[in-house]
Design an enzyme around this catalytic site. Sequence first.
Site, PDB file in Angstrom:
ATOM      1  N   HIS A  97      13.137 103.511 -77.778  1.00 50.21           N
ATOM      2  CA  HIS A  97      14.307 104.395 -77.761  1.00 50.21           C
ATOM      3  C   HIS A  97      13.945 105.672 -77.011  1.00 50.21           C
ATOM      4  O   HIS A  97      12.845 106.209 -77.167  1.00 50.21           O
ATOM      5  CB  HIS A  97      14.741 104.733 -79.189  1.00 50.21           C
ATOM      6  CG  HIS A  97      15.909 105.663 -79.257  1.00 50.21           C
ATOM      7  ND1 HIS A  97      17.148 105.342 -78.734  1.00 50.21           N
ATOM      8  CD2 HIS A  97      16.029 106.919 -79.779  1.00 50.21           C
ATOM      9  CE1 HIS A  97      17.980 106.349 -78.942  1.00 50.21           C
ATOM     10  NE2 HIS A  97      17.321 107.324 -79.568  1.00 50.21           N
TER      11      HIS A  97
ATOM     12  N   CYS B 218      20.335 104.651 -73.877  1.00 47.86           N
ATOM     13  CA  CYS B 218      19.594 105.863 -74.218  1.00 47.86           C
ATOM     14  C   CYS B 218      18.704 106.311 -73.064  1.00 47.86           C
ATOM     15  O   CYS B 218      18.463 107.507 -72.877  1.00 47.86           O
ATOM     16  CB  CYS B 218      18.763 105.644 -75.478  1.00 47.86           C
ATOM     17  SG  CYS B 218      17.584 104.284 -75.385  1.00 47.86           S
TER      18      CYS B 218
END
Length: 720
Positions: free
Chosen positions: A673, A110
């Site tokens: 994230h 990510c």
Amino acid sequence: FSDVHTLLFNSLGSVTIFYLNIRQHFNVSETAESRLWMRNTDTSSERLRNLNMTVLDTCLSSGMTVIMEIRNADGTWPTSRPQIMRNSADEDSYQGPPGVCGLTNLGNTCFMNSALQCLSNTPPLTEYFLKNSYLEELNFTNPLGMKGEIAEAYADVIKQMWSGRHYSVVPRVFKTKVGHFASQFLGYQQHDSQELLSFLLDGLHEDLNRVKKKEYIELRDADGRPDQEVAEEAWRNHLRRNDSVIVDTFHGLFKSTLVCPQCNKVSVTFDPFCYLSVPLPVSKERVMEVFYVSLDPTAKPTQYRLIVPKAGRVIDLCTALSQATGIHPSQMAVADVFNHHFYRIYQTDEFLSCILDRDDIFVYQLSSGCVDQDGEEVVMAIYMRERSHYRDYGSGGNSYGTSLFGHPLLISVPRAQCTREDLYQLLLKRLASTEEGQSACGSTDTNSQDATDGDQSAGAEPSGKEEEDEDEDEEEEEPASCAQANKRLPGRRRYTERRKKALFTMQAVNSNGTTERGMGETDAQPYIAIDWDPDMKKKYYNENEAEKYIKDQSMDVPHQQTTVQLQECLELFTTVETLEEENPWYCPTCKKHQLATKKLDLWSLPEVLIIHLKRFSYTKYSREKLDTIVEFPLRDLDFSGFLLKKTVNSTEPPCRYDLIAVSNHYGGLRDGHYTSYARNKDNGQWYYFDDSKVTYAREEQIVVRLMHLSVVGFINMKSI
């Protein structure tokens, strides 16, 4: 091959001529992108990447087969494995807004996807690749570059994302190339998006550097010359070695001023930069949440939220808790509880930086303060264990297996009471309520006298057998730290106690509560396990009740997050600082390394300005993520107040910028994230990119989530 032609070429001619003739021969459109392959065998081919070489240098010989490959309309190559995610059967006919395309998460990638989305929505760079301008500037001979491979891999991703033919693209080839040239990105570990962005910008620059042979340039100090003169000289020297689309788009100029603390020598240099890494204002205080365990066995653990000095010690935590509880700090013991045992018991002089926010910190009230092995009392760690119904013969023994449960305890015991019998009575009172007929953990069984009888023996096994001869009673093994203080009880009382069934037995163990220890083994910190028979535990121990705790009113006060303006971060960036001992400056006057003062100032800014916020703080003792909210306007951000260069001619970009992209990081250091916001260059619409998922975004959403931003990109208003 269905379309095969035989052509004749001069072996001393360049591959470029060879390439253009083939395109003309096959009537390839001027807008179509193509590449050549040299077929070595029936099963292998090799790319002809450097078109500036001669036909002879490429090892082409008469009779060899050369293949021309044309890029597909969706940005892929026919010979490449599909790099797209098929979300539906009709994606082959999908037509969407160019650039509104997700990137598949290949496993903790990510961070890479977030950085790629930000760069993809940087108009000057994306136009450069979409118009194939990069093809003429690929540098295959630069020893600092990646032989053009990073630039080509990046171009493939951009062309697929901006083809308007894909919901999502799989950047597997790009990741493989990045890992090949930067080993830290091999595998599937999480990284910082800025770390990837820094590598990628440098790699693209060197792969597209128009300077084929870098000359040596001896840098000069200012030596009192005007800043304008020195800055222009520094920029000219920079362009003599570095000239690429990355320099054109992202590079600006610092002014660095060093002052020797001994001779006051002033050194002024001007250095290029590709992005600004600015610090966040760091609070001197820290919020910590702890569970306080009182001596009162009827009181449940209480959770407190405390404000302590960020650079403080454990004693500061105890002092803050003392103000809330009224208990003196010397009567507190602090421990990290993990999986029903003490992961660590802290000393009062240890730094709070070694305690992480996610740790479960328990503070125990002791009967008296400042106790140690040489004092009148001993601090003991108490674990709760449940014995299994069956003996464990697998390890060569025949003892019962045990498993930890519940919350451990820290108690202070007078050394004179360190006998097994006295310890049993002490622990029984600690676990028993003052409410008759109830265990400390909430049992409501009022029919069992042995649960509350004060004459129960810790040494008696739960078998219920009586000893016929008190002189033949076997002595129970005591904890090592209490062995010297053991005193026998009168024989008749001892005999009476052994007739009754004990609620639990005790055993000296190691810090994990898993290995039993003998009498002769001593530790600075004694650990005692309370072993429960499963039936007795079920009858007298209410595990659900034992896990309950109450919240102090301090937990209801919302945690106020720090809010700062981006300008404050820039002011910190330009503040005078003293160099650290690990990075001294060599003073040419003193002829030795000095801890000089250093000040950075902005001299000139690029067309696209990247600002990296240092959210991750790493020190010798700790690592943390700063959750400070950073505020700034989405449009018309004025940097003129930070520029030393006051005269700007008409050819230079203005000092006002609009936001075009944001890289966000959610979560902590280990389990975060990355996502991104970006404004599409074609339709001006903001989008939210979360790996393969893309959604529309409103400007107010970006403002709300600024506390998570890690990297921001601005573009000159003149370029819009």
